[in-house]
Motif scaffolding. Structure first.
Motif, mmCIF file in Angstrom:
data_model
loop_
_atom_site.group_PDB
_atom_site.id
_atom_site.type_symbol
_atom_site.label_atom_id
_atom_site.label_comp_id
_atom_site.label_asym_id
_atom_site.label_seq_id
_atom_site.Cartn_x
_atom_site.Cartn_y
_atom_site.Cartn_z
ATOM 1 N N SER A 234 0.891 -1.095 -0.141
ATOM 2 C CA SER A 234 -0.131 -0.034 -0.023
ATOM 3 C C SER A 234 0.750 1.232 0.147
ATOM 4 O O SER A 234 0.632 2.239 -0.477
ATOM 5 C CB SER A 234 -0.981 0.154 1.258
ATOM 6 N N ASP B 23 -6.043 -1.143 -4.718
ATOM 7 C CA ASP B 23 -5.326 -1.810 -3.830
ATOM 8 C C ASP B 23 -6.081 -2.837 -2.959
ATOM 9 O O ASP B 23 -7.142 -2.422 -2.326
ATOM 10 C CB ASP B 23 -4.927 -0.492 -2.602
ATOM 11 N N GLU B 24 -5.777 -3.981 -3.230
ATOM 12 C CA GLU B 24 -6.561 -5.203 -2.603
ATOM 13 C C GLU B 24 -7.919 -4.929 -2.810
ATOM 14 O O GLU B 24 -8.559 -5.100 -1.877
ATOM 15 C CB GLU B 24 -6.004 -5.310 -1.061
HETATM 16 MG MG MG Z 1 -2.310 -2.612 2.315
#
Ligand code: MG
Ligand code: ATP
Lengths: 350, 694
Positions: A76, A197-198
């Motif tokens: 991240s 992000d994920e």
């Molecule tokens: Mg993360």
């Protein structure tokens, strides 16, 4: 190959160090250090946290570039450094050759408004806005008239299959639907580069699978340049053109899924790739035998994996012609497949 | 339960023994050395005088500024007041009902109509409108101040570290105390009520808004940033709307606080409002009248609470926004139409303009007669209740068993053999506890026995300070301990020690009862849905009630005096204990309860062996709230004759003596803060031990 496309985004020696005085480790902003080991040690010893250490990679136009790693490995942080949601401590982030870390706040805002889109793990939807308003929100920020932005939002709603839910509020939607809204919102401004992000980590496995298909369908239409974060290797395999594996803030290896599976740089990478069925990873292009006669043989695509081509050997034990972009590049034989899988299980069994 | 390991650990015992020895010694010597209980006046520090000097200077220098402010604020207030008085009552009712309808629907609208109808019919219309006018001016003021403070505190750590302790202080210093300086600065008049309530009411706004802003998920903020929001856009379009729920909760609490302060401000008799109506009739012992007026306050409180709560429940508001075009404004058009019609009609039909005197239903006399009848015929019941509680509970706490037991109260003389018996049984008990449960319980028992025999007000200050500060030290470290030492010393040397001890005693007495009865009710409610559903509306109503009103029913049956105050404090302060106990017991993690069930625990075992230990930290938080509520009510109950710091503040208010008022008020706040730190600290420690996160 996507890697033949021009480079869209390029990270050069990017560092993000958290702590009291992170600047002390860098003489200039470039992030190039003489002795990587030493600096890493200094950072750790002085109680600082190196969330991203000397990260460099290129992302090509239209490529899906996946960053993988365990929790806390700095994934991240990296994507936030690129979008400057966190300020990198040192390094360069070049987008179309322009250093994003040097542009002014005003330029940054313009940049974000028109060129970037981002999807968040926990969706980040505004609770007080409807689906339609949420999707139109980035356009509202740009000062686009209500009529225009709602029209555009309706277009993207169709894209993510949410037609009919325009007037719902986020809390009335399931997780999968909320993330569709998140995706639609990030696409509303037609970004050139797309960060995720994920995006599917908070979803159930079944829904996750569905969303991955959906995502691939979208990408076939849109051809965005994508930086995608996940900690799920199977997800990475299904989606990635290339994968970067991170550990403790450092990039351990960058390569195509097959490269990572076939020649992992270290045990950490191997851990990830261990449970992956090889037949799904290895493609015809990677075990192709150059030369030899391919006349009259059926053709297979270089990007087909072994799982797909193996049944065909039943009728064509002599092998098949491998083509890339319409051109024959060589031959694939049962022996080559056996060899590839055997070398695999050897290295695995060790 | 056998002795626990950590209790075999005797670290920390030595200071307790020392403290107990010092306490015993000073108790022994207190007859010969009076200063051990009461400091001689030439040892005192004239803090109050200094404050007065400073205040005099401040007032003389800046009076013009505040008077100018007064003048400015006076205009909107006068306009609002005269507008509300001018508007025919049916028009006002129509307006309120519409707001109620928009906020939450037909039921609230009907309730509002009935409440306002009550004000009309019982002839309380004019004073009610005066009160509302003050409330309406002070709420936006409080919200605006709160908003600005919250934003600055959210943006800057430095500002936050200044704002937070001030908020703490503002909520613990009794409201009367800062009426005095406000009075001096702003002069008499209704504006004092506005200013006081705006100041008093803004902390919940600040707190909730800061909380709301901090709670906005980082994903949401980042999604705003990545869309290219400027900081201005980010704040108003992303952060504020996402924090709206908390902001609305803040507005709700601010509204209630503003109302409650406006009512209290009536004490300075500034305007012909409903608070004054209650107070003046209460002073004349016209309980029927004050009950009828008190009901008005209760109704206003409930209406305002439900309306502002309704608005904070955003769902409906959002749905309505999506009605097409003008349709969403329909209720407002209807209301406006009705208001115009009523106003026009009122010109022709006088009773619509002003409700005629002759139609007023004001059953004060029957109430008073009924009351007289009850007090005359059932005096033996109320007296028995009062005397029993007083002689067997309150008096021993205050002056100790040693003095409380007399032929007049307990029916026998305390002989020296009885005293020895008490001492011996006490010693045996502590020894047994020491062996069986470790030294901490044993020391607690000894302290309890000492307090019970000598009484709180007769304790030598040195013992009291040492015991509380040692406790503070063991729970919260040197910070809490020094707060305790400094706090008590302030009260000691500024000359309000006796009053402080009276307040501690009264508070303690009420808290003990709250803990026993509230705890029992909470346990019952946690086991039984019906009880829980029955208690909830009562608790809600008690909490929204301005403190004033709670006094009235007790006053009616027990007249002016400490006992009435005692009951009123319990009635108000018991609510958090009930709530937190129920909540704590109900929210024990499901899997732990299931594990216990699978081991074959009976329900009773699950309650006492599993749920109770886990709920204790939560119950302690409830206890903490109970202490705060008790202290708040203690001040108000000075109106009906308690002694202690509350009374000092009240007296100071009468004499417009800011020094005395602030010293006593500050003392009250210090008691609250010290109690808060000790109890919360303990609860936190306990939670950590149990591994339950905040
Ligand atoms: Mg993360
Ligand atoms: N604001 C911060 N201050 C200090 N350390 C931080 C901060 N933000 C992140 N870190 C640290 O940086 C490291 C990398 O964090 P990051 O969030 O990038 O990990 P991640 O790979 O995204 O993990 P996850 O899969 O859990 O999301 C972690 O060790 C984290 O503790």
């Amino acid at each position: 190959m996507k890697t033949d496309n021009p480079v869209k985004l390029s990270c050069r020696n990017v560092w993000k160090v958290y702590g009291e005085n992170p600047d002390q480790f860098f003489q200039n902003g470039s992030g190039q250090v003489d002795d990587l080991e030493k600096v890493g040690q200094q950072i750790a010893d002085s109680g600082h946290i190196g969330a991203a250490c000397n990260v460099s990679f290129d992302v090509h136009e239209g490529e899906i570039f996946i960053i993988m790693g365990l929790s806390g490995s700095g994934k991240s942080t990296m994507v936030r450094c690129i979008s400057r949601l966190v300020e990198p401590t040192a390094g360069e982030v070049l987008m179309d050759g322009e250093d994003l870390l040097k542009i002014s706040d005003k330029e940054l805002i313009e940049f974000r408004r028109h060129k970037m889109g981002m999807v968040f793990q926990n969706f980040g939807l505004l609770p007080h806005l409807t689906v339609l308003e949420n999707i139109a929100f980035p356009l509202k920020i740009q000062g686009i008239s209500e009529e225009k932005r709602l029209a555009r939002a309706r277009e993207v709603i169709d894209l993510v299959d949410l037609t009919g839910r325009e007037d719902s509020f986020p809390r009335q939607l399931s997780g999968g639907q909320q993330q569709r809204v998140g995706i639609a919102r990030s696409l509303a401004v037609e970004p050139e580069i797309w960060f995720l992000d994920e995006p599917f980590s908070a979803l159930d496995p079944l829904i996750r699978r569905q969303m991955q298909d959906e995502f691939m369908r979208l990408q076939k239409m849109l051809h965005k340049t994508i930086v995608f974060i996940t900690h799920d290797f199977l997800e990475a395999l299904r989606l990635a053109d290339r994968i970067a594996i991170m550990k403790d803030g450092k990039v351990v290896q960058i390569g195509t899924p097959a490269e990572l599976v076939l020649s992992p740089a270290d045990d950490y990478v191997m851990e990830f790739t261990q449970d992956v069925p090889r037949v799904r990873v290895i493609t015809a292009g990677e075990i192709v035998i150059n030369g030899g006669s391919t006349d009259g043989l059926p053709r297979v695509n270089a990007s087909s994996n072994l799982e797909q081509i193996m049944p065909m050997f039943a009728n064509h034990p002599e092998g098949m012609a491998v083509e890339r972009d319409g051109e024959i590049i060589g031959l694939v034989t049962p022996q080559a497949v056996v060899n590839a899988l055997a070398s695999e299980s050897n290295s695995n069994g060790a | 339960m056998g002795p626990k390991l950590h209790d075999r650990d005797f670290r920390g015992l030595a200071p307790w023994v020392l403290v107990l020895l010092i306490t015993a010694l000073s108790l022994f010597l207190r007859a010969d050395y009076v200063w051990l209980v009461n400091l001689p006046s030439n040892w005192l520090i004239p803090v109050a005088d200094w404050i007065n000097l400073g205040m005099d200077w401040f007032v003389a220098t800046f009076k013009w500024l505040f008077r100018a402010f007064n003048w400015v604020l006076n205009w909107p207030l006068v306009w609002t007041q005269s507008f509300l008085q001018w508007l025919p009552w049916p028009a006002t009712v129509a307006a309120f009902c519409t707001v109620a309808y928009v906020a939450s629907g037909w039921r609230l609208s009907l309730f509002t109509a009935l409440s306002l109808g009550y004000m009309v019919v019982t002839g309380h219309w004019a004073p009610s409108m005066n009160t509302l006018a003050v409330v309406f001016i002070s709420i936006p003021l409080a919200i605006a101040i709160g908003f600005v403070l919250a934003i600055s505190a959210y943006r800057s750590k430095r500002v936050n570290s200044i704002v937070q302790p001030i908020l703490d202080l503002m909520q613990t210093v009794p409201t009367f105390a800062y009426l005095i300086p406000i009075l001096l600065l702003f002069g008499f008049g209704p504006v004092v009520g506005v200013v006081a309530s705006a100041i008093y009411a803004c902390p919940p706004m600040v707190r909730n808004m800061i909380l709301g802003l901090q709670k906005v998920p980082s994903d949401v903020i980042e999604s705003g940033l990545i869309s290219g929001a400027t900081s201005h856009q980010l704040f108003w379009w992303v952060q504020v709307p996402s924090a709206l729920k908390n902001i609305m909760i803040g507005i709700n609490q601010t509204t209630m606080a503003a109302l409650s302060m406006v009512i209290i401000a009536a004490i300075i008799g500034s305007s012909a409002d409903i608070g004054w109506e209650v107070l003046s009739t209460m002073r004349k012992a016209q309980f029927g009248q004050s009950l009828l007026a008190g009901i008005v306050i209760a109704l206003i409180a409930m209406v305002l609470d439900r309306i502002s709560w309704g608005f904070s429940d955003r769902t409906r508001a959002i749905e309505r926004n999506h009605l097409p075009g003008l349709q969403r404004y329909r209720p407002w058009f209807v209301a406006l139409g009705l208001m115009v019609i009523f106003t026009l009609l009122a010109m022709a039909v006088p009773f619509l303009r002003i409700y005629p005197e002759a139609w007023v239903v004001f059953p004060a006399d029957p109430i008073n007669q009924g009351l007289t009848y009850i007090t005359a015929n059932y005096a033996h019941v109320t007296d028995a209740f009062k005397n029993t509680t007083y002689f067997y509970f309150l008096l021993p706490l205050r002056i100790g068993l040693g003095k409380a037991i007399s032929p007049f109260s307990w029916g026998f003389v305390l002989t020296s053999s009885m005293i020895w018996g008490y001492a011996l049984v006490g010693a045996a008990l502590s020894a047994w506890l020491f062996v069986k449960h470790g030294w901490k319980i044993s020391i607690a028992a000894i302290i309890l026995l000492i307090f019970l025999y000598f009484g709180i007000t007769a304790m030598p200050w040195i013992g009291f300070i040492l015991i509380t500060s040692l406790l503070a030290w063991q729970i919260g470290g040197w910070k809490t301990a020094s707060l305790s030492v400094l706090g008590w010393s302030f009260m000691l040397f500024s000359g309000v020690w006796p009053q402080a001890m009276l307040s501690v005693y009264m508070c303690l007495a009420a808290v003990i009862v709250c803990l026993l009865f509230g705890g029992a009710l909470g346990i019952w409610a946690s086991q039984n849905r019906v009880v829980s559903n029955f208690l909830r509306p009562i608790n809600d109503t008690l909490q929204t009630m301005p403190l004033f009103v709670i006094l009235i029913p007790f006053l009616m049956f027990f007249q002016i005096g400490e006992f009435t105050a005692f009951l009123a404090i319990i009635a108000y302060a018991i609510v958090p204990t009930i709530r937190y106990t129920e909540h704590g017991l109900r929210h024990v993690p499901e899997e732990i309860v299931e594990a216990a069930q699978s081991m074959g625990c009976t329900n009773r075992q699950i309650l006492w062996e599993v749920k109770m230990p886990l709920a204790v930290p939560e119950i302690m938080l409830g206890l903490n709230q109970t202490v705060m509520f008790a202290l708040a009510m203690l001040v108000i109950s000075a109106l009906v004759g308690t002694k202690g710091l509350g009374q000092s503040v009240y007296i100071a208010l009468g004499k417009a003596d800011p020094g005395l008022g602030l010293v006593a008020g500050f003392g009250m706040a210090l008691i609250a803060i010290i109690a808060d730190r000790i109890i919360q600290g303990w609860s936190l420690k306990r939670k950590e031990k149990l591994g339950i996160s905040g």
